[in-house]
Design an enzyme around this catalytic site. Sequence first.
Site, PDB file in Angstrom:
ATOM      1  N   ASP A   1       0.859  -1.171   0.000  1.00 15.84           N
ATOM      2  CA  ASP A   1       0.000   0.000   0.000  1.00 15.84           C
ATOM      3  C   ASP A   1       0.910   1.240   0.000  1.00 15.84           C
ATOM      4  O   ASP A   1       2.134   1.139   0.066  1.00 15.84           O
ATOM      5  CB  ASP A   1      -0.964  -0.031   1.206  1.00 15.84           C
ATOM      6  CG  ASP A   1      -2.188   0.856   0.969  1.00 15.84           C
ATOM      7  OD1 ASP A   1      -2.154   1.708   0.051  1.00 15.84           O
ATOM      8  OD2 ASP A   1      -3.180   0.717   1.704  1.00 15.84           O
TER       9      ASP A   1
HETATM   10  C1  NOJ Z   1      -3.989   3.957   0.300  1.00 16.35           C
HETATM   11  C2  NOJ Z   1      -5.187   3.076   0.460  1.00 16.35           C
HETATM   12  O1  NOJ Z   1      -5.087   2.346   1.666  1.00 16.35           O
HETATM   13  C3  NOJ Z   1      -5.398   2.103  -0.686  1.00 16.35           C
HETATM   14  O2  NOJ Z   1      -6.651   1.512  -0.529  1.00 16.35           O
HETATM   15  C4  NOJ Z   1      -5.266   2.785  -2.009  1.00 16.35           C
HETATM   16  O3  NOJ Z   1      -5.489   1.868  -3.051  1.00 16.35           O
HETATM   17  C5  NOJ Z   1      -3.894   3.418  -2.104  1.00 16.35           C
HETATM   18  N1  NOJ Z   1      -3.747   4.409  -1.050  1.00 16.35           N
HETATM   19  C6  NOJ Z   1      -3.633   4.061  -3.452  1.00 16.35           C
HETATM   20  O4  NOJ Z   1      -4.349   5.216  -3.587  1.00 16.35           O
END
Ligand code: NOJ
Length: 756
Positions: free
Chosen positions: A281
């Site tokens: 993530d």
């Molecule tokens: C953080 C989030 O937790 C995740 O769900 C998301 O896909 C990513 N950022 C990318 O934006």
Amino acid sequence: MKKTFLSLLLLCSLPVLSQDNGQDTFVQNLLSQMTLEEKIGQLNLSAGEDFSTGQAQSTNIAGKIKNGQITGIFNIKGVDKIREMQRIAVEESRLKIPLIFGMDVIHGYETVFPIPLGLASTWNMEAIEQSARIAALEASADGIHWTFSPMVDIARDPRWGRIAEGSGEDPFLGGAVAQAMVKGYQGDNTYTGNDRIMACVKHYALYGASEAGRDYNTVDMSRIRMFNEYMYPYQAAVEAGAESVMASFNEVDGVPATANKWLMTDILRNTWHLKGFIVTDYTGIEEMTAHGIGDLQTVSARALDAGIDMDMVSEGFLSTLAQSFKEGKITEEQINTACYRVLVAKYKLGLFTDPYKFCDTQRAKTQIYTPEHRSIARKIAAESFVLLKNADDVLPLKKQGTIAVIGPMANTRSNILGAWSVSADLSKPATLVEGLKEVSGKNTRIVYAKGSNLTEDAEYEKRSTGTGHTLYRDNQTNEQLLNEALSAAQKADVIVAALGEASEMSGESSSRTDLNIPDVQQDLLKALLKTGKPVVLVLFTGRPLTLTWEQENVPAILNVWHGGSEAAGAIGDVLFGDVNPGGKLVATFPKNVGQIPLYYNHKNTGRPLPEGKWFEKYRSNYLDVDNEPLYPFGYGLSYTQFEYSDVKLSSSTMEANGNLTASVTVTNKGQRAGAEVVQLYIRDREGSVTRPVKELKGFEKVFIEAGQSKEITFQITPGLLKFYNYHLEYVLEPGEFDVMIGGNSRDVKTIRFTLH
Ligand code: NOJ
């Protein structure tokens, strides 16, 4: 001792890499031409500047593409921009390896569907698949070929704002939704055309179980609970062929998921056989320094060693892996394996054959936000709404007279969409007032007043309406706003109170400890009820709220979540009875925050409360509130009523290799046709480990004409009765089972059988 049928061991191993010939030869050949630095570059994913979902930003993207230091970019919007980035990669970098373009296409692209919690409340897997299919069509028409969806985290704590992004509290339903979405995005996984996109299952694992519902917080859970209650949706998505998985931010067993080798390699790769790649993530690698398990070089090496293939935004791989290799902390083989998986994904997408495959400007002009997509989104939105109360048939409303639409959610476009509508045009959705005008027609007068701000505290409202989703705070006093509302209400025959949460009040980094409708809005609601006119609460929310007072005092409550770009018309369709509501809750609504976590599939404990009592000394209960939810899992009303016959079983016994049929007759007793979600629950009455009081094991959505009946049957197979035992073996244990069928998890008819 009971007999145990052992059917699956958790730990077995399989080869990791694909053996497909053409693909394998191509990718191995390419790998052999790459320097170590170029291979590491293929593991580095950058954030585009269009919308950011973290605090760190990627810099000098064009320069890094030229140097072969970027594998792909996410969250940039527009086919022209994407084409230009791709051009730099395939014309100006040494090996001309195309970039992969990702985006958070979570519940639609420009045509926005209800938030995932709402989508799941349809219990309609074809509709959910169709929503993902349309999202894929639109995203791919605009240059995107990879989405960070589905989000399949089981969530039992509505304080956690991200409960909005998933399918609620149940793993069986969650698994079915996960599979429908993967299929909707990826189709048959061949990517022969240019209108399918790769899915990314997230957030692996257990992100929804963060302590106290605070985002990014610690998770600590027994493995038996993990496998029986939380893991299935991830596994189901992988089994459906999801091409990638995203690691979660939280720790599991004391090790952040991003560095957790047991999670990534033993389970995901070797047990579930994920073939695609694993991405972190946003800054997940770098954040492990704050978790306290080492400096950037250490945590980057640990992530690679755990099985992570791609680093989102941290640049920990880019800046430290070469050094770790020199120091012998990682091997070239490990880098090759990760790089291989990333290149395979690009190969499968067809980017080596045509890097501009998804850059067809004609498609971008004609296939996004089309009337056809919008009309499907409207239908699905209406199907996601849950009728929580309808005393004296206040609903449906008549298309006549004067209706006062009052509340901070009545006249907003951007806040009707819901969290994670990053690719939507925030100015396009109709407001609720506009939607009701359109549906009610010329014989109805609609008057509007805001009535209150979102919250009393201006700073709280600011935090809850970020990223362009403003509610244009009104500077009048609460009293002035209320007076305006009351004078609008005086003119009306019926009041529609549009209250609840703004879009950004749920979703990432939007945890709450108080789940009431915010203060000033509740005051408004009380004042509206005092007028003595019928009040319909149209509730906007991204999570279960505590509505105990509202349930007692408001005659009708329609929960519309955040229904996406076509929500306004869909709300009109349901309020005026053109559509009969049939959504059912997928997350329990508690009576107060102190009951949380509250979920239907809980254990019995050694001191359960006797039936019919709400308190008894030395029982598992509270002094100040009973154990029951306000609205149970699976609950939702209709403008008609459904009656269930007793449940019949084809036999009162079942063999370990046999099966049973359970059947029930459902009759529509009312005056209107309607859809009912018939739910099958099973209780294992005695196990080698404690078992939940009930678990969803089947459901069917049926449409029944007024006065008609339908017989619904469910096959009970051994697979539905299995669970993970103390040794994490997936077993079938003989004994007695209760079969329960009903229209929600509380109101069921029960019958018992014995498994031999
Ligand atoms: C953080 C989030 O937790 C995740 O769900 C998301 O896909 C990513 N950022 C990318 O934006």
